[in-house]
Design a protein around this motif. Structure first.
Motif, PDB file in Angstrom:
ATOM      1  N   THR A  63      -4.456 -97.001   7.171  1.00  0.00           N
ATOM      2  CA  THR A  63      -3.664 -96.239   8.120  1.00  0.00           C
ATOM      3  C   THR A  63      -3.689 -94.773   7.691  1.00  0.00           C
ATOM      4  OG1 THR A  63      -1.617 -96.472   6.873  1.00  0.00           O
ATOM      5  CG2 THR A  63      -2.125 -98.214   8.472  1.00  0.00           C
ATOM      6  N   CYS A  64      -3.174 -93.912   8.540  1.00  0.00           N
ATOM      7  CA  CYS A  64      -3.122 -92.490   8.189  1.00  0.00           C
ATOM      8  C   CYS A  64      -2.280 -92.280   6.934  1.00  0.00           C
ATOM      9  CB  CYS A  64      -2.550 -91.698   9.361  1.00  0.00           C
ATOM     10  SG  CYS A  64      -2.467 -89.922   9.080  1.00  0.00           S
ATOM     11  N   ALA A  65      -1.116 -92.921   6.868  1.00  0.00           N
ATOM     12  CA  ALA A  65      -0.232 -92.761   5.717  1.00  0.00           C
ATOM     13  C   ALA A  65      -0.889 -93.283   4.438  1.00  0.00           C
ATOM     14  CB  ALA A  65       1.091 -93.472   5.965  1.00  0.00           C
ATOM     15  N   GLU A  66      -1.610 -94.407   4.535  1.00  0.00           N
ATOM     16  CA  GLU A  66      -2.297 -94.947   3.361  1.00  0.00           C
ATOM     17  C   GLU A  66      -3.406 -94.008   2.887  1.00  0.00           C
ATOM     18  OE1 GLU A  66      -1.570 -99.702   4.310  1.00  0.00           O
ATOM     19  OE2 GLU A  66      -3.431 -98.724   4.933  1.00  0.00           O
ATOM     20  N   HIS A 387       2.623 -92.440  12.468  1.00  0.00           N
ATOM     21  CA  HIS A 387       3.719 -92.850  11.573  1.00  0.00           C
ATOM     22  C   HIS A 387       4.031 -91.787  10.522  1.00  0.00           C
ATOM     23  CE1 HIS A 387       3.390 -96.719  13.531  1.00  0.00           C
ATOM     24  NE2 HIS A 387       2.106 -96.742  13.251  1.00  0.00           N
ATOM     25  N   LEU A 388       4.015 -90.520  10.970  1.00  0.00           N
ATOM     26  CA  LEU A 388       4.415 -89.417  10.117  1.00  0.00           C
ATOM     27  C   LEU A 388       5.640 -88.745  10.718  1.00  0.00           C
ATOM     28  CD1 LEU A 388       0.983 -87.678   9.296  1.00  0.00           C
ATOM     29  CD2 LEU A 388       2.132 -89.517   8.044  1.00  0.00           C
ATOM     30  N   ALA A 389       6.505 -88.258   9.857  1.00  0.00           N
ATOM     31  CA  ALA A 389       7.687 -87.512  10.294  1.00  0.00           C
ATOM     32  C   ALA A 389       7.255 -86.120  10.758  1.00  0.00           C
ATOM     33  CB  ALA A 389       8.682 -87.413   9.141  1.00  0.00           C
ATOM     34  N   PRO A 390       8.142 -85.383  11.437  1.00  0.00           N
ATOM     35  CA  PRO A 390       7.777 -84.044  11.913  1.00  0.00           C
ATOM     36  C   PRO A 390       7.322 -83.087  10.826  1.00  0.00           C
ATOM     37  CG  PRO A 390       9.748 -84.787  13.042  1.00  0.00           C
ATOM     38  CD  PRO A 390       9.460 -85.802  11.979  1.00  0.00           C
ATOM     39  N   PRO A 394       5.022 -89.368   5.380  1.00  0.00           N
ATOM     40  CA  PRO A 394       4.988 -90.716   5.965  1.00  0.00           C
ATOM     41  C   PRO A 394       6.396 -91.237   6.231  1.00  0.00           C
ATOM     42  CG  PRO A 394       3.490 -90.561   4.100  1.00  0.00           C
ATOM     43  CD  PRO A 394       4.315 -89.310   4.084  1.00  0.00           C
ATOM     44  N   LEU A 395       6.562 -91.917   7.345  1.00  0.00           N
ATOM     45  CA  LEU A 395       7.834 -92.545   7.657  1.00  0.00           C
ATOM     46  C   LEU A 395       8.095 -93.682   6.668  1.00  0.00           C
ATOM     47  CD1 LEU A 395       7.527 -92.605  11.541  1.00  0.00           C
ATOM     48  CD2 LEU A 395       9.011 -91.117  10.171  1.00  0.00           C
ATOM     49  N   PRO A 396       9.353 -94.014   6.411  1.00  0.00           N
ATOM     50  CA  PRO A 396       9.666 -95.067   5.433  1.00  0.00           C
ATOM     51  C   PRO A 396       8.948 -96.383   5.751  1.00  0.00           C
ATOM     52  CG  PRO A 396      11.661 -93.913   6.090  1.00  0.00           C
ATOM     53  CD  PRO A 396      10.564 -93.412   6.990  1.00  0.00           C
ATOM     54  N   GLY A 397       8.414 -97.006   4.688  1.00  0.00           N
ATOM     55  CA  GLY A 397       7.780 -98.310   4.835  1.00  0.00           C
ATOM     56  C   GLY A 397       6.344 -98.281   5.294  1.00  0.00           C
TER      57      GLY A 397
END
Length: 441
Positions: A63-66, A387-390, A394-397
């Motif tokens: 994922t993007c966050a990963e 799934h990223l905050a502004p 990364p958003l939690p989890g």
């Protein structure tokens, strides 16, 4: 012996993986390539990757966050973002959150897989903030700079190159082998069932009219597979509905485009990037006008190319020749009379830029044009889709802890990131050593 550079390529489709991996090869010839496939609708299958024929030392789906966690944890010299514009923007803001102040970080490179004929401003502004934004021709480089300068954004990242997969042996006429016509189809151009059925029938009709020729329908994917663009009306299913089926000298084929072009005497398409590969090799190339010359089809990009033609003209024996001036402007072939050295290394400037950035002790924080100030109603939605905050975190989890990383170390890293963000926002110079330490983790 100098240490091999570590390069990561993040791609979201088969064609973008091909572009990203080959671009990495051109930019950093001696490198260790780690590939990442962005999990989503167009994530390629093993068959599609095998057809592309470009391998990595390691390849995984993320994922993007990963991916952001990966490039924070591991040391990469260069990161190539072979993605749609929104995904590029998400990674750039994620990188900005990781390195909010000058730090030792990877060089961020992005660009386009092929012909840029739609969403020019939108796509470019979503890519702004990368260290290099690659343009596939002089024509594209001029347009890209004009867009950035038009909004007052820094345009120095725009760098002229060429499509990395242009190559192969120059065209040689068929001789004793059968004259081969290849219709290179596209997943979403045209998009209606009627138009796609019409083009398929015309290809089959050309085969009937010329029984001494081989007519190949070059497909991008099998039913159920996905590509950069969604294919709602696969040619395989349309072929099943042709009365009497396809003639004996007309068949559906898959495979690497370069290998198909090795035996092609005429390439026919609506607006596929395959046309640029074909023209580079001096293969006669026809850009279809049957459905009009329209922005929605992308064939308007080939105005002035000398290649616009209809199936009627092809049936009558037309073999279009590309206009040399147009080909030179598009980075497909050197200008006539430019000398043997012209176009020999379209990546020389880009490679020098990357080398200089890699050798720098620190690089500034990525600075995308879109921020919560310039695009408050647009940017947060783009980041949320990944799934990223502004603020790009990364958003939690959304990220699993790295194997073997202790809870104490994760908390320390979080505190350091927050301290760096605060210093960056408020200009507090006293915590500069903390920020430098964060950049070295």
């Amino acid at each position: 012996m100098p240490e091999r550079k570590r390069v990561a390529v993040l791609a979201d489709s088969d064609t973008r993986w091909k572009w990203g991996a080959l671009t990495a090869r051109r930019l950093v010839p001696d490198h260790q390539l780690t590939g990442f496939l962005l999990r989503g609708r167009a994530t390629p299958t093993a068959r599609q990757l095998g057809e592309v024929g470009v391998r990595a030392d390691r390849l995984s789906e993320v994922t993007c966050a990963e991916f952001l966690a990966e490039i924070e944890r591991e040391r990469y010299d260069v990161v190539v973002l072979a993605l749609v514009g929104g995904a590029v923007q998400a990674v750039l803001h994620g990188a900005r959150a990781l390195w909010p102040a000058p730090a030792r970080r990877p060089v961020l490179v992005t660009g386009y897989v092929g012909v840029v004929y739609e969403k020019l401003a939108d796509g470019l502004l979503l890519r702004h903030g990368a260290d290099l934004v690659l343009a596939n021709s002089r024509h594209d480089a001029e347009r890209f700079r004009a867009v950035y300068e038009g909004v007052g954004a820094d345009a120095t990242a725009v760098t002229e190159t060429a499509l990395p997969f242009l190559g192969g042996a120059p065209y040689e006429p068929a001789g004793s082998r059968a004259h081969t016509v290849v219709f290179a189809v596209q997943p979403s151009v045209p998009d209606s069932r009627a138009d796609r059925a019409y083009l398929l029938e015309r290809a089959a009709g050309h085969a009937r009219l010329h029984p001494d020729r081989e007519v190949l329908i070059k497909l991008r994917s099998k039913p159920g597979e996905h590509t950069t663009h969604l294919e709602e009306q696969p040619y395989q299913r349309l072929a099943e509905k042709i009365p009497g089926g396809l003639p004996a000298n007309c068949r559906l084929v898959y495979g690497n485009m370069g290998e198909v072009l090795d035996g092609t005497d005429l390439l026919v398409t609506v607006s596929s990037t395959a046309a640029l590969e074909s023209l580079h090799r001096s293969v006669p190339t026809a850009i279809l006008t049957d459905l009009g010359i329209r922005e929605a089809l992308g064939n308007h990009h080939f105005l002035g190319s000398g290649c616009l033609a209809s199936w009627d003209q092809i049936d009558s024996g037309l073999l279009p020749e590309g206009d040399p001036v147009w080909l030179a402007a598009q980075g497909v072939r050197p200008a006539q009379g430019a000398g043997p050295e012209a176009g020999a290394d379209a990546y020389a400037v880009a490679r020098a830029k990357v080398a200089a950035l890699v050798s720098a002790t620190r690089l500034p924080s990525p600075a995308p044009y879109y921020t919560r100030t310039t695009a408050p109603g647009y940017l947060p939605g783009i980041l949320a889709r990944h799934h990223l905050a502004p603020d790009g975190t990364p958003l939690p989890g959304t990220v699993r802890p790295a194997a073997g990383e202790s809870r104490l170390r994760r908390r320390l890293r979080a505190h350091l990131r927050e301290a760096a963000r605060g210093a960056y926002r408020h200009g507090v110079q006293r915590v500069a050593p903390v920020i430098r330490r964060l950049g070295e983790l």
